[in-house]
Design a protein around this motif. Structure first.
Motif, PDB file in Angstrom:
ATOM      1  N   ARG A  15       0.844  -1.190   0.000  1.00 19.49           N
ATOM      2  CA  ARG A  15       0.000   0.000   0.000  1.00 19.49           C
ATOM      3  C   ARG A  15       0.882   1.244   0.000  1.00 19.49           C
ATOM      4  O   ARG A  15       1.755   1.392   0.863  1.00 19.49           O
ATOM      5  N   PRO A  16       0.675   2.194  -0.925  1.00 22.55           N
ATOM      6  CA  PRO A  16       1.543   3.368  -0.983  1.00 22.55           C
ATOM      7  C   PRO A  16       1.391   4.288   0.218  1.00 22.55           C
ATOM      8  O   PRO A  16       2.272   5.108   0.490  1.00 22.55           O
ATOM      9  N   TYR A  17       0.290   4.173   0.950  1.00 23.21           N
ATOM     10  CA  TYR A  17       0.049   5.035   2.098  1.00 23.21           C
ATOM     11  C   TYR A  17       0.523   4.411   3.409  1.00 23.21           C
ATOM     12  O   TYR A  17       0.375   4.999   4.461  1.00 23.21           O
ATOM     13  N   PHE A  18       1.075   3.198   3.352  1.00 20.15           N
ATOM     14  CA  PHE A  18       1.624   2.540   4.540  1.00 20.15           C
ATOM     15  C   PHE A  18       3.122   2.330   4.373  1.00 20.15           C
ATOM     16  O   PHE A  18       3.592   1.948   3.295  1.00 20.15           O
ATOM     17  N   MET A  19       3.875   2.562   5.443  1.00 24.05           N
ATOM     18  CA  MET A  19       5.253   2.083   5.528  1.00 24.05           C
ATOM     19  C   MET A  19       5.244   0.957   6.560  1.00 24.05           C
ATOM     20  O   MET A  19       4.994   1.200   7.747  1.00 24.05           O
ATOM     21  N   HIS A  20       5.465  -0.260   6.104  1.00 19.49           N
ATOM     22  CA  HIS A  20       5.345  -1.426   6.962  1.00 19.49           C
ATOM     23  C   HIS A  20       6.491  -1.459   7.971  1.00 19.49           C
ATOM     24  O   HIS A  20       7.662  -1.356   7.597  1.00 19.49           O
ATOM     25  N   LEU A  21       6.164  -1.618   9.247  1.00 23.57           N
ATOM     26  CA  LEU A  21       7.164  -1.631  10.316  1.00 23.57           C
ATOM     27  C   LEU A  21       7.364  -3.018  10.913  1.00 23.57           C
ATOM     28  O   LEU A  21       8.135  -3.178  11.844  1.00 23.57           O
ATOM     29  N   GLY A  22       6.678  -4.011  10.369  1.00 22.23           N
ATOM     30  CA  GLY A  22       6.764  -5.352  10.925  1.00 22.23           C
ATOM     31  C   GLY A  22       5.456  -5.753  11.563  1.00 22.23           C
ATOM     32  O   GLY A  22       4.684  -4.911  12.023  1.00 22.23           O
ATOM     33  N   SER A  23       5.191  -7.068  11.573  1.00 21.14           N
ATOM     34  CA  SER A  23       3.938  -7.591  12.073  1.00 21.14           C
ATOM     35  C   SER A  23       2.799  -6.840  11.383  1.00 21.14           C
ATOM     36  O   SER A  23       2.786  -6.681  10.170  1.00 21.14           O
ATOM     37  N   ARG A  24       1.822  -6.325  12.132  1.00 22.03           N
ATOM     38  CA  ARG A  24       0.714  -5.574  11.529  1.00 22.03           C
ATOM     39  C   ARG A  24       0.860  -4.065  11.748  1.00 22.03           C
ATOM     40  O   ARG A  24      -0.093  -3.318  11.595  1.00 22.03           O
ATOM     41  N   MET A  25       2.055  -3.619  12.091  1.00 23.13           N
ATOM     42  CA  MET A  25       2.291  -2.217  12.413  1.00 23.13           C
ATOM     43  C   MET A  25       2.722  -1.434  11.173  1.00 23.13           C
ATOM     44  O   MET A  25       3.578  -1.889  10.411  1.00 23.13           O
ATOM     45  N   VAL A  26       2.140  -0.249  11.006  1.00 28.34           N
ATOM     46  CA  VAL A  26       2.463   0.582   9.847  1.00 28.34           C
ATOM     47  C   VAL A  26       2.584   2.048  10.258  1.00 28.34           C
ATOM     48  O   VAL A  26       1.936   2.504  11.198  1.00 28.34           O
ATOM     49  N   HIS A  27       3.421   2.761   9.531  1.00 31.59           N
ATOM     50  CA  HIS A  27       3.484   4.221   9.595  1.00 31.59           C
ATOM     51  C   HIS A  27       2.568   4.719   8.487  1.00 31.59           C
ATOM     52  O   HIS A  27       2.742   4.340   7.321  1.00 31.59           O
TER      53      HIS A  27
ATOM     54  N   LEU B  22       4.896  -5.066  19.761  1.00 35.68           N
ATOM     55  CA  LEU B  22       3.659  -5.740  19.408  1.00 35.68           C
ATOM     56  C   LEU B  22       2.644  -4.707  18.914  1.00 35.68           C
ATOM     57  O   LEU B  22       2.668  -3.552  19.363  1.00 35.68           O
ATOM     58  N   PRO B  23       1.729  -5.086  18.031  1.00 34.86           N
ATOM     59  CA  PRO B  23       0.686  -4.162  17.604  1.00 34.86           C
ATOM     60  C   PRO B  23      -0.095  -3.566  18.778  1.00 34.86           C
ATOM     61  O   PRO B  23      -0.493  -2.397  18.737  1.00 34.86           O
ATOM     62  N   SER B  24      -0.279  -4.351  19.827  1.00 36.32           N
ATOM     63  CA  SER B  24      -1.024  -3.861  20.998  1.00 36.32           C
ATOM     64  C   SER B  24      -0.305  -2.716  21.700  1.00 36.32           C
ATOM     65  O   SER B  24      -0.938  -1.937  22.426  1.00 36.32           O
ATOM     66  N   ASP B  25       1.007  -2.590  21.514  1.00 36.83           N
ATOM     67  CA  ASP B  25       1.733  -1.466  22.118  1.00 36.83           C
ATOM     68  C   ASP B  25       1.255  -0.142  21.523  1.00 36.83           C
ATOM     69  O   ASP B  25       1.151   0.863  22.225  1.00 36.83           O
ATOM     70  N   ILE B  26       0.967  -0.133  20.225  1.00 36.47           N
ATOM     71  CA  ILE B  26       0.519   1.087  19.558  1.00 36.47           C
ATOM     72  C   ILE B  26      -0.879   1.478  20.010  1.00 36.47           C
ATOM     73  O   ILE B  26      -1.175   2.661  20.217  1.00 36.47           O
ATOM     74  N   LEU B  27      -1.752   0.496  20.195  1.00 35.84           N
ATOM     75  CA  LEU B  27      -3.156   0.773  20.484  1.00 35.84           C
ATOM     76  C   LEU B  27      -3.496   0.674  21.968  1.00 35.84           C
ATOM     77  O   LEU B  27      -4.673   0.621  22.335  1.00 35.84           O
ATOM     78  N   ALA B  28      -2.489   0.656  22.836  1.00 39.69           N
ATOM     79  CA  ALA B  28      -2.726   0.513  24.274  1.00 39.69           C
ATOM     80  C   ALA B  28      -3.629   1.632  24.797  1.00 39.69           C
ATOM     81  O   ALA B  28      -3.551   2.775  24.339  1.00 39.69           O
ATOM     82  N   GLY B  29      -4.477   1.309  25.752  1.00 41.38           N
ATOM     83  CA  GLY B  29      -5.455   2.253  26.277  1.00 41.38           C
ATOM     84  C   GLY B  29      -4.886   3.266  27.248  1.00 41.38           C
ATOM     85  O   GLY B  29      -3.693   3.271  27.562  1.00 41.38           O
ATOM     86  N   ARG B  30      -5.762   4.095  27.764  1.00 36.59           N
ATOM     87  CA  ARG B  30      -5.392   5.223  28.619  1.00 36.59           C
ATOM     88  C   ARG B  30      -4.619   4.785  29.861  1.00 36.59           C
ATOM     89  O   ARG B  30      -3.670   5.443  30.279  1.00 36.59           O
ATOM     90  N   ASN B  31      -5.020   3.697  30.487  1.00 38.87           N
ATOM     91  CA  ASN B  31      -4.401   3.279  31.748  1.00 38.87           C
ATOM     92  C   ASN B  31      -3.316   2.226  31.568  1.00 38.87           C
ATOM     93  O   ASN B  31      -2.807   1.678  32.545  1.00 38.87           O
TER      94      ASN B  31
END
Length: 202
Positions: free
Chosen positions: A107-119, A165-174
């Motif tokens: 995808r031209p709008y994603f820079m793949h960072l590994g696993s399911r993580m993208v810039h 891990l992908p969950s590191d990016i989407l971790a919640g408030r607490n």
């Protein structure tokens, strides 16, 4: 306490390279207090520069006020995070693609960072990628190192390099991203997850 870890015992551990998609975890006694308990996701590391964003600090600025087009699929808390001390006026986006998405690297709008993580390229139309993302997060500013600088700081024991891990990016408030990342490491390194944010609580 002159040297919290004596001769930096944990320097002896096998080291990973700070490649895109890895986490830099700040040592509990890191000298630069701006990065206390930071977990920085590396976006780029080459001969010219190394930069990434801190996953641990969010602001009161609502995403809806900064980039309303992505608010509906932004991960909670729907706030802009502080990516680092450099160029706070610039905004970067990280996302996690949905499971089963084929070849996000194409995808031209994603820079793949590994696993399911993208810039994510914020100049692209969000309608191109909104259905492909599990969530997205915005960061004001970033952390950056000159060539050789980060290697020297890792050698000094200021940072530990671990898989992200992908969950590191989407971790919640607490969520304690720093503590959780240390906790999932093998052996003695996981002990650092118990290090209190306030030493008086120890």
């Amino acid at each position: 306490m002159d040297d919290l870890f004596a001769d930096r015992l944990f320097n002896a551990f096998e080291r990973n390279d700070p490649d895109p998609g890895t986490l830099l975890l700040a040592a509990p006694d890191i000298a630069d207090h701006r990065f206390s308990r930071s977990a920085i996701l590396i976006i780029e590391n080459d001969e010219r520069t190394t930069y990434g964003v801190d996953l641990t600090q969010f602001t009161d600025a609502a995403v809806a006020n900064v980039f309303p087009e992505i608010d509906d699929f932004c991960a909670p808390p729907k706030a802009v995070f502080i990516g680092g001390p450099v160029e706070r006026s610039s905004v970067l986006a990280l996302g996690v693609v949905k499971k089963g998405l084929e070849q996000p690297v194409e995808r031209p709008y994603f820079m793949h960072l590994g696993s399911r993580m993208v810039h994510v390229d914020l100049h692209a139309d969000p309608d191109q990628y909104r259905e492909e993302l599990e969530g997205i997060r915005l960061f004001a500013g970033f952390a950056e190192w000159e060539p050789g600088q980060l290697d020297a700081e890792i050698e000094n024991g200021d940072w530990f390099v671990t898989p992200a891990l992908p969950s590191d990016i989407l971790a919640g408030r607490n969520a304690d991203v720093w503590g959780q990342a240390f906790r999932r490491q093998a052996g003695e390194l996981s002990v650092l997850s118990t290090f209190p944010a306030d030493l008086s609580m120890n």
